[in-house]
Design a protein around this motif. Structure first.
Motif, PDB file in Angstrom:
ATOM      1  N   GLY A   1       0.807  -1.217   0.000  1.00  0.00           N
ATOM      2  CA  GLY A   1       0.000   0.000   0.000  1.00  0.00           C
ATOM      3  C   GLY A   1       0.834   1.257   0.000  1.00  0.00           C
ATOM      4  N   ASP A   2       2.156   1.120  -0.071  1.00  0.00           N
ATOM      5  CA  ASP A   2       3.066   2.271  -0.046  1.00  0.00           C
ATOM      6  C   ASP A   2       3.749   2.462  -1.395  1.00  0.00           C
ATOM      7  OD1 ASP A   2       2.542   2.729   2.668  1.00  0.00           O
ATOM      8  OD2 ASP A   2       4.093   1.286   3.273  1.00  0.00           O
ATOM      9  N   ALA A   3       4.289   3.646  -1.602  1.00  0.00           N
ATOM     10  CA  ALA A   3       5.085   3.913  -2.800  1.00  0.00           C
ATOM     11  C   ALA A   3       6.348   3.064  -2.762  1.00  0.00           C
ATOM     12  CB  ALA A   3       5.444   5.395  -2.870  1.00  0.00           C
ATOM     13  N   PRO A   4       6.877   2.663  -3.926  1.00  0.00           N
ATOM     14  CA  PRO A   4       8.057   1.792  -3.941  1.00  0.00           C
ATOM     15  C   PRO A   4       9.294   2.507  -3.413  1.00  0.00           C
ATOM     16  CG  PRO A   4       7.586   2.626  -6.134  1.00  0.00           C
ATOM     17  CD  PRO A   4       6.424   3.017  -5.279  1.00  0.00           C
ATOM     18  N   GLY A   5      10.095   1.785  -2.644  1.00  0.00           N
ATOM     19  CA  GLY A   5      11.345   2.326  -2.140  1.00  0.00           C
ATOM     20  C   GLY A   5      12.495   2.024  -3.074  1.00  0.00           C
ATOM     21  N   LYS A   6      13.690   2.431  -2.669  1.00  0.00           N
ATOM     22  CA  LYS A   6      14.876   2.226  -3.503  1.00  0.00           C
ATOM     23  C   LYS A   6      15.152   0.741  -3.730  1.00  0.00           C
ATOM     24  CE  LYS A   6      17.197   6.543  -2.232  1.00  0.00           C
ATOM     25  NZ  LYS A   6      18.408   7.154  -1.604  1.00  0.00           N
ATOM     26  N   SER A   7      14.864  -0.077  -2.735  1.00  0.00           N
ATOM     27  CA  SER A   7      15.135  -1.510  -2.872  1.00  0.00           C
ATOM     28  C   SER A   7      14.277  -2.124  -3.970  1.00  0.00           C
ATOM     29  CB  SER A   7      14.866  -2.236  -1.544  1.00  0.00           C
ATOM     30  OG  SER A   7      15.791  -1.831  -0.559  1.00  0.00           O
ATOM     31  N   ALA A   8      13.018  -1.696  -4.061  1.00  0.00           N
ATOM     32  CA  ALA A   8      12.134  -2.217  -5.100  1.00  0.00           C
ATOM     33  C   ALA A   8      12.613  -1.796  -6.481  1.00  0.00           C
ATOM     34  CB  ALA A   8      10.699  -1.739  -4.873  1.00  0.00           C
ATOM     35  N   VAL A   9      13.105  -0.582  -6.599  1.00  0.00           N
ATOM     36  CA  VAL A   9      13.604  -0.102  -7.892  1.00  0.00           C
ATOM     37  C   VAL A   9      14.861  -0.872  -8.294  1.00  0.00           C
ATOM     38  CG1 VAL A   9      14.567   1.879  -9.116  1.00  0.00           C
ATOM     39  CG2 VAL A   9      12.580   2.188  -7.633  1.00  0.00           C
ATOM     40  N   ARG A  10      15.756  -1.104  -7.337  1.00  0.00           N
ATOM     41  CA  ARG A  10      16.967  -1.883  -7.646  1.00  0.00           C
ATOM     42  C   ARG A  10      16.601  -3.309  -8.056  1.00  0.00           C
ATOM     43  NH1 ARG A  10      21.673   0.875  -8.219  1.00  0.00           N
ATOM     44  NH2 ARG A  10      22.696  -1.120  -7.909  1.00  0.00           N
ATOM     45  N   ALA A  11      15.659  -3.900  -7.347  1.00  0.00           N
ATOM     46  CA  ALA A  11      15.232  -5.257  -7.686  1.00  0.00           C
ATOM     47  C   ALA A  11      14.564  -5.284  -9.057  1.00  0.00           C
ATOM     48  CB  ALA A  11      14.279  -5.784  -6.617  1.00  0.00           C
ATOM     49  N   ALA A  12      13.790  -4.244  -9.380  1.00  0.00           N
ATOM     50  CA  ALA A  12      13.152  -4.165 -10.697  1.00  0.00           C
ATOM     51  C   ALA A  12      14.202  -4.095 -11.795  1.00  0.00           C
ATOM     52  CB  ALA A  12      12.227  -2.946 -10.753  1.00  0.00           C
ATOM     53  N   ALA A  13      15.261  -3.334 -11.553  1.00  0.00           N
ATOM     54  CA  ALA A  13      16.350  -3.262 -12.534  1.00  0.00           C
ATOM     55  C   ALA A  13      17.005  -4.630 -12.706  1.00  0.00           C
ATOM     56  CB  ALA A  13      17.386  -2.224 -12.088  1.00  0.00           C
ATOM     57  N   ALA A  14      17.187  -5.347 -11.612  1.00  0.00           N
ATOM     58  CA  ALA A  14      17.794  -6.679 -11.686  1.00  0.00           C
ATOM     59  C   ALA A  14      16.953  -7.611 -12.542  1.00  0.00           C
ATOM     60  CB  ALA A  14      17.963  -7.253 -10.283  1.00  0.00           C
ATOM     61  N   VAL A  15      15.649  -7.564 -12.358  1.00  0.00           N
ATOM     62  CA  VAL A  15      14.757  -8.432 -13.135  1.00  0.00           C
ATOM     63  C   VAL A  15      14.791  -8.040 -14.618  1.00  0.00           C
ATOM     64  CG1 VAL A  15      12.325  -8.987 -13.519  1.00  0.00           C
ATOM     65  CG2 VAL A  15      13.256  -9.053 -11.218  1.00  0.00           C
ATOM     66  N   GLU A  16      14.861  -6.751 -14.918  1.00  0.00           N
ATOM     67  CA  GLU A  16      14.931  -6.322 -16.317  1.00  0.00           C
ATOM     68  C   GLU A  16      16.262  -6.712 -16.955  1.00  0.00           C
ATOM     69  OE1 GLU A  16      12.872  -4.974 -18.573  1.00  0.00           O
ATOM     70  OE2 GLU A  16      11.204  -5.246 -17.190  1.00  0.00           O
ATOM     71  N   LEU A  17      17.329  -6.741 -16.186  1.00  0.00           N
ATOM     72  CA  LEU A  17      18.610  -7.221 -16.710  1.00  0.00           C
ATOM     73  C   LEU A  17      18.522  -8.720 -17.031  1.00  0.00           C
ATOM     74  CD1 LEU A  17      20.961  -5.300 -14.261  1.00  0.00           C
ATOM     75  CD2 LEU A  17      20.868  -4.961 -16.743  1.00  0.00           C
TER      76      LEU A  17
END
Length: 273
Positions: free
Chosen positions: A57-73
């Protein structure tokens, strides 16, 4: 890019990807940059962030963005492996092809794929979270399933529709599953909710690919195979129904509105149906 999210998150994701590919400006690693940075959509990264938002229910933090980048790689790695598989099959059909040129391209793609896979782990490792071990375990499981899936496909010269569906489950399905599970893990979801979201992510990845397949010259073209289109259309319709039902069943576990927005924004048709 078309996303239902704050543009600051988009910018942070692109920055993380640029940083991970900082050493891929050399000619030998050019395929790595092309596989990741020349794409307008981040469907699996978006799914990860959307899942984290929907669960917490919260806005994504830095960890979620880093993990998203990992998945896109890791998605870039998958795309390069698809291309390699298609090239290998094309070379087998065209015995008169220029093997020396094909070999050079193959080597570059293999190196670039290895680079992306390694970069996915290092990028995830930079995430600041006490749930990092669980996230790593999920990423390792995705990588293993991909490798096993591509290996099976190499050994199937003329795959049936069932074998092709198995490949999708092991590659794009595994990627979608991993994205959803990592997003849910970062949001603090328990094992039961993670398992339910895993099924949704797996269906998303396969459906997304089959929606692309529908407009390709031949079904399975991305992997260099020709599969019965009618059988795959039936499977696509089943996946759409199952995915829609799964979203409805998650009302007690996540914000379905946010989750549906993340899913549908990543589908080529723009909707599940």
């Amino acid at each position: 890019m078309s996303r239902n999210r704050d543009t600051d998150v988009d910018a942070a994701l692109e920055s993380a990807l640029e940083s991970a590919l900082g050493y891929a400006d050399r000619e030998q690693l050019a395929p790595a940059r092309r596989a990741v940075l020349r794409r307008e959509r981040r469907p699996y990264g978006d799914l990860l962030v959307g899942t984290a938002e929907a669960v917490s229910g919260d806005a994504p933090g830095k960890s979620a963005v880093r993990a998203a980048a990992a998945v896109e790689l890791l998605r870039g790695y998958c795309l390069l492996r698809c291309d390699l598989l298609a090239d290998v099959r094309a070379a087998a059909v065209d015995a008169a092809g220029d093997d020396s040129t094909a070999g050079a391209d193959t080597t570059a793609s293999l190196l670039a794929g290895d680079y992306l896979q390694t970069s996915a782990y290092s990028t995830l490792g930079a995430a600041s979270t006490d749930r990092l071990d669980d996230c790593f375990g999920t990423l390792v499981a995705v990588s293993r399933r991909m490798s096993e899936g591509f290996s099976r496909m190499h050994d199937a010269p003329s795959p049936s529709a069932a074998e092709y569906r198995s490949l999708l489950d092991a590659t794009v399905g595994a990627l979608g599953e991993g994205a959803a599970v990592i997003g849910a893990t970062l949001a603090g979801a328990d094992r039961g909710r993670r398992d339910r979201l895993a099924a949704l992510g797996r269906q998303f990845g396969a459906l997304r690919h089959l929606q692309f397949d529908r407009t390709a010259p031949s079904a399975g073209a991305r992997f260099g195979v020709d599969v019965d289109r009618e059988a795959l259309d039936d499977h696509r319709r089943r996946l759409a129904t199952n995915l829609d039902d799964a979203l409805g069943d998650l009302a007690d576990a996540a914000d379905v509105r946010r989750l549906r927005a993340a899913v549908e924004s990543g589908l080529p048709d723009g909707s599940i149906r």
